[in-house]
Motif scaffolding. Sequence first.
Motif, PDB file in Angstrom:
ATOM      1  N   LEU A  71       0.815  -1.209   0.000  1.00  0.00           N
ATOM      2  CA  LEU A  71       0.000   0.000   0.000  1.00  0.00           C
ATOM      3  C   LEU A  71       0.852   1.263   0.000  1.00  0.00           C
ATOM      4  N   ASN A  72       1.996   1.238   0.685  1.00  0.00           N
ATOM      5  CA  ASN A  72       2.854   2.433   0.727  1.00  0.00           C
ATOM      6  C   ASN A  72       3.361   2.798  -0.654  1.00  0.00           C
ATOM      7  N   LEU A  73       3.819   1.792  -1.415  1.00  0.00           N
ATOM      8  CA  LEU A  73       4.302   2.060  -2.772  1.00  0.00           C
ATOM      9  C   LEU A  73       3.159   2.574  -3.638  1.00  0.00           C
ATOM     10  N   TYR A  74       1.995   1.958  -3.516  1.00  0.00           N
ATOM     11  CA  TYR A  74       0.825   2.397  -4.280  1.00  0.00           C
ATOM     12  C   TYR A  74       0.497   3.856  -3.970  1.00  0.00           C
ATOM     13  N   ASN A  75       0.433   4.191  -2.690  1.00  0.00           N
ATOM     14  CA  ASN A  75       0.092   5.561  -2.295  1.00  0.00           C
ATOM     15  C   ASN A  75       1.099   6.570  -2.815  1.00  0.00           C
ATOM     16  N   ASN A  76       2.365   6.217  -2.782  1.00  0.00           N
ATOM     17  CA  ASN A  76       3.399   7.133  -3.288  1.00  0.00           C
ATOM     18  C   ASN A  76       3.246   7.369  -4.782  1.00  0.00           C
ATOM     19  N   GLU A  77       2.892   6.323  -5.519  1.00  0.00           N
ATOM     20  CA  GLU A  77       2.705   6.470  -6.963  1.00  0.00           C
ATOM     21  C   GLU A  77       1.469   7.320  -7.274  1.00  0.00           C
ATOM     22  N   ILE A  78       0.406   7.127  -6.497  1.00  0.00           N
ATOM     23  CA  ILE A  78      -0.794   7.945  -6.687  1.00  0.00           C
ATOM     24  C   ILE A  78      -0.475   9.412  -6.396  1.00  0.00           C
ATOM     25  N   LYS A  79       0.307   9.660  -5.378  1.00  0.00           N
ATOM     26  CA  LYS A  79       0.692  11.044  -5.060  1.00  0.00           C
ATOM     27  C   LYS A  79       1.470  11.674  -6.212  1.00  0.00           C
ATOM     28  N   LYS A  80       2.353  10.897  -6.829  1.00  0.00           N
ATOM     29  CA  LYS A  80       3.098  11.415  -7.984  1.00  0.00           C
ATOM     30  C   LYS A  80       2.132  11.784  -9.112  1.00  0.00           C
ATOM     31  N   ASN A  81       1.139  10.948  -9.309  1.00  0.00           N
ATOM     32  CA  ASN A  81       0.173  11.219 -10.370  1.00  0.00           C
ATOM     33  C   ASN A  81      -0.645  12.461 -10.063  1.00  0.00           C
ATOM     34  N   LEU A 134       0.285  15.009  -8.220  1.00  0.00           N
ATOM     35  CA  LEU A 134       1.181  16.149  -8.421  1.00  0.00           C
ATOM     36  C   LEU A 134       1.291  16.492  -9.904  1.00  0.00           C
ATOM     37  N   ASP A 135       1.428  15.469 -10.726  1.00  0.00           N
ATOM     38  CA  ASP A 135       1.518  15.692 -12.167  1.00  0.00           C
ATOM     39  C   ASP A 135       0.246  16.368 -12.692  1.00  0.00           C
ATOM     40  N   CYS A 136      -0.925  15.902 -12.242  1.00  0.00           N
ATOM     41  CA  CYS A 136      -2.202  16.498 -12.674  1.00  0.00           C
ATOM     42  C   CYS A 136      -2.297  17.957 -12.262  1.00  0.00           C
ATOM     43  N   ILE A 137      -1.923  18.249 -11.042  1.00  0.00           N
ATOM     44  CA  ILE A 137      -1.992  19.632 -10.551  1.00  0.00           C
ATOM     45  C   ILE A 137      -1.063  20.530 -11.361  1.00  0.00           C
ATOM     46  N   GLN A 138       0.145  20.062 -11.613  1.00  0.00           N
ATOM     47  CA  GLN A 138       1.118  20.874 -12.353  1.00  0.00           C
ATOM     48  C   GLN A 138       0.662  21.106 -13.793  1.00  0.00           C
ATOM     49  N   ARG A 139       0.087  20.095 -14.422  1.00  0.00           N
ATOM     50  CA  ARG A 139      -0.405  20.253 -15.789  1.00  0.00           C
ATOM     51  C   ARG A 139      -1.538  21.290 -15.826  1.00  0.00           C
ATOM     52  N   GLN A 140      -2.444  21.230 -14.863  1.00  0.00           N
ATOM     53  CA  GLN A 140      -3.557  22.175 -14.836  1.00  0.00           C
ATOM     54  C   GLN A 140      -3.074  23.600 -14.576  1.00  0.00           C
ATOM     55  N   ASP A 192      -8.600  27.547 -13.743  1.00  0.00           N
ATOM     56  CA  ASP A 192      -8.892  28.311 -12.524  1.00  0.00           C
ATOM     57  C   ASP A 192      -9.216  27.449 -11.313  1.00  0.00           C
ATOM     58  N   VAL A 193     -10.095  26.484 -11.487  1.00  0.00           N
ATOM     59  CA  VAL A 193     -10.461  25.592 -10.383  1.00  0.00           C
ATOM     60  C   VAL A 193     -10.025  24.182 -10.775  1.00  0.00           C
ATOM     61  N   LEU A 194      -9.138  23.612  -9.965  1.00  0.00           N
ATOM     62  CA  LEU A 194      -8.468  22.372 -10.328  1.00  0.00           C
ATOM     63  C   LEU A 194      -9.179  21.150  -9.743  1.00  0.00           C
ATOM     64  N   VAL A 195      -8.772  19.983 -10.212  1.00  0.00           N
ATOM     65  CA  VAL A 195      -9.213  18.710  -9.645  1.00  0.00           C
ATOM     66  C   VAL A 195      -7.980  17.856  -9.422  1.00  0.00           C
ATOM     67  N   HIS A 196      -8.125  16.797  -8.629  1.00  0.00           N
ATOM     68  CA  HIS A 196      -6.941  15.974  -8.345  1.00  0.00           C
ATOM     69  C   HIS A 196      -6.735  14.862  -9.363  1.00  0.00           C
ATOM     70  N   GLY A 197      -7.717  14.628 -10.242  1.00  0.00           N
ATOM     71  CA  GLY A 197      -7.536  13.709 -11.362  1.00  0.00           C
ATOM     72  C   GLY A 197      -8.109  12.327 -11.194  1.00  0.00           C
ATOM     73  N   GLU A 198      -8.393  11.917  -9.937  1.00  0.00           N
ATOM     74  CA  GLU A 198      -9.069  10.650  -9.657  1.00  0.00           C
ATOM     75  C   GLU A 198      -8.284   9.412 -10.081  1.00  0.00           C
ATOM     76  N   LEU A 248      -0.838  21.080  -2.653  1.00  0.00           N
ATOM     77  CA  LEU A 248       0.166  21.265  -3.704  1.00  0.00           C
ATOM     78  C   LEU A 248      -0.004  22.570  -4.473  1.00  0.00           C
ATOM     79  N   THR A 249      -1.085  23.318  -4.200  1.00  0.00           N
ATOM     80  CA  THR A 249      -1.381  24.486  -5.028  1.00  0.00           C
ATOM     81  C   THR A 249      -2.098  25.563  -4.235  1.00  0.00           C
ATOM     82  N   GLU A 250      -1.944  26.789  -4.700  1.00  0.00           N
ATOM     83  CA  GLU A 250      -2.690  27.906  -4.111  1.00  0.00           C
ATOM     84  C   GLU A 250      -4.064  28.039  -4.750  1.00  0.00           C
ATOM     85  N   ARG A 251      -4.256  27.409  -5.904  1.00  0.00           N
ATOM     86  CA  ARG A 251      -5.544  27.474  -6.572  1.00  0.00           C
ATOM     87  C   ARG A 251      -6.523  26.521  -5.891  1.00  0.00           C
TER      88      ARG A 251
END
Length: 763
Positions: A462-472, A474-480, A486-492, A551-554
Amino acid sequence: MTYFHTHILGFPRIGKNREFKKALEAYWNSEISEQELQNIGKDIRKYNWEIQKDSGLDYITVGDFSWYDHILETSALLGVVPSRFKEKIDTINLDSLFLMARGQSSNSNNISACDMTKWFNTNYHYIVPEFTEDQNFTISTNTLFEHIDEAQEQGYLVKPVLVGPLTYLWLGKASHPNFDKLTLIKNIIPIYNQIFKKLKEKNIDWVQIDEPILTLDLSPEWINSFSETYQKLNFNNLKILLATYFGSIEDKIEQINRLPIHGLHVDLCSNPEQIESIINQYSVDKVLSVGVINGRNIWKSDLFKIESNLNYLKNLFGENLWISASCSLLHSPVDLDSEHNIDPEIKNWLAFAKQKIQEISLVSKILSNSEDKNTNTFIIENFKSTQSRLKSNKVHNSEVQKNINLINENYFKRKSDYKERAQIQKNKYNLPLFPTTTIGSFPQTKEIRGLRKKLKDKKIDLNLYNNEIKKNILDCIQRQEKLDIDVLVHGEAERNDMVEFFGELLEGFIFTSNGWVQSYGSRCVKPPVIYGDVYRKKPLTLEWTSYAQSLTERPVKGMLTGPVTIISWSFVRDDQPIKETAKQIALALREETIDLEKAGIKFIQIDEPAFREALPLKKKDWKNYFDWAIPCFKIASCGISDETQIHTHMCYSEFNDIISYIAELDADVITIECSRSNMELLSAFENYCYPNEIGPGIYDIHSPNIPNTDLMVNNLKKALNFISKDKLWINPDCGLKTRNWPEVEYALKNMVLAAKELRKNAT
């Protein structure tokens, strides 16, 4: 001994192990040839027919298999191809079907897909036929006739199924608002007559003609057209079984009696009360096919109760009484025997399509007073399993009932009305004019799906899984942020499905391994099974949404699925009213919205794409539905402060006639599908001043066709004819999980540019 004939209206086309989906997507990706695809289809049909024969059905249904959707298949049969496709389509073949269903995206020529909407009150989608005033009809494919040949060569007694001419016209849309598509019936009748002639040449005895619009509120013109149309149809001495389903036809028995048909199928699961009108008015000299096995749920039938209910009909109709499922089994998973991980006690309460066919045969044998030992064994087992479910302590929870009793009027209202809330929210968040957002999900890549599978198979912890989801995330937030949304989502990324995900975290649900049903095309869903009282043991979405916000101010939207949609897209317990189960889910979601707000999530979206889909087919039943559906949404959404903004999302349904009820939900922002219909859904706002904020989807996420910025701007200008600029949001039609990242980023870039272009002209 009287014998009662058995049949079904249709069988799932996806294959026991979703061979249909895998083959379609492989073909679209040029990984297999058309011949290989056709061979897989042939194997699926062979399997389906063998199940029907081995279970003892008298007639094998043919014509229920299609490569995308049976209404699209009917359009192909009748030669109905919109003009924008005709340069690409010389003859109608598989690629023609896929072009109409999916559209085309290329550097030189983008072609928009046909409109897609819900099939009556189900979660199945059909491709909407498009009609012009000079519409020609002609038999343009041989698929139906080839499938009949295929089945007859295997020795089966075939009952072909056709979509009726009036239902087909009703489900389509006219090219111009003032054009009455019913006038096309005179053009379509000769083609149906040609079809009947071909069927007669194949020595067909019975033909099933589906006319489910008879369960709707029809105008006098449409009702009268049935008598006129069916009198002009030349059945060529074929016997016609008129099939209705999803509702009651008790108000149309008089008209049906005048039709030159030989049998009638009625759905006694959706509306058992209609049988009184049928008994009083329908001729006992004609076949009455009764849908007594529920084709839309997965609970084992109570055979003793069915026998008791049918005894009078048995004596009245004799051998003219046929036994069937309520509707096509398209809406059921294929085979319960494929399930190996369900609690054995609960599994014993279930029946999938294969098992439902066996139940149909059993009902016929019971009514026929069969003394077969195997039949008696099945009957005894059925009685034990249905009784054990009623008595099981797994079903009821006293704490849930206590919480239900605590509900009071404060659960159904926000502190302030929308106008006051809107001002508070504008002052606090200072969003730009025409704010941009997405509906929630981002691409579910092979890597994400593989990650979830590895966790499920215990190949990673579960720890490895959670870390990979967090990376994803972060990637979604940065792309947005890079796209300047203006209003972001975490990507699901952590979600397998918008309903299944929540069911896995709520009590009262179980999940199948292979309980797939088709939603549209290659899209299959695996509905959860609600077997008992529903409650929330722990937060559902808090961890991932809070992480994304860190991860974001938005602002980041919390994403929840609403109670009506969870109910509609699950197999729901039938031992209590649906509204009671919906209320339990609403209470669980209320706890979640309160926790999200406490964690600093100030935008919360409660999706209700099934809100229109779940609406009863007849207006007289609407009030009962809205009397529980609207309060359930409010229970879920009204436990938070005025500064927290509630969004909801609805898609792929007609909203014009229920827009005032949608307004009663009092969501601060609603996003709706608009682009496939070329913004036609905006006409709902022409005569109704919607009080809150609206985001009409400006591009179709189900098609690879990505509109450019100019087209998006034009669509938004259309929207401004109905929606004031201070209330207009900009977003796609739906979630983006089925698309790939290059498509998504290109489309969202165009969307943001369209918003900025609009702002220039609005200031």
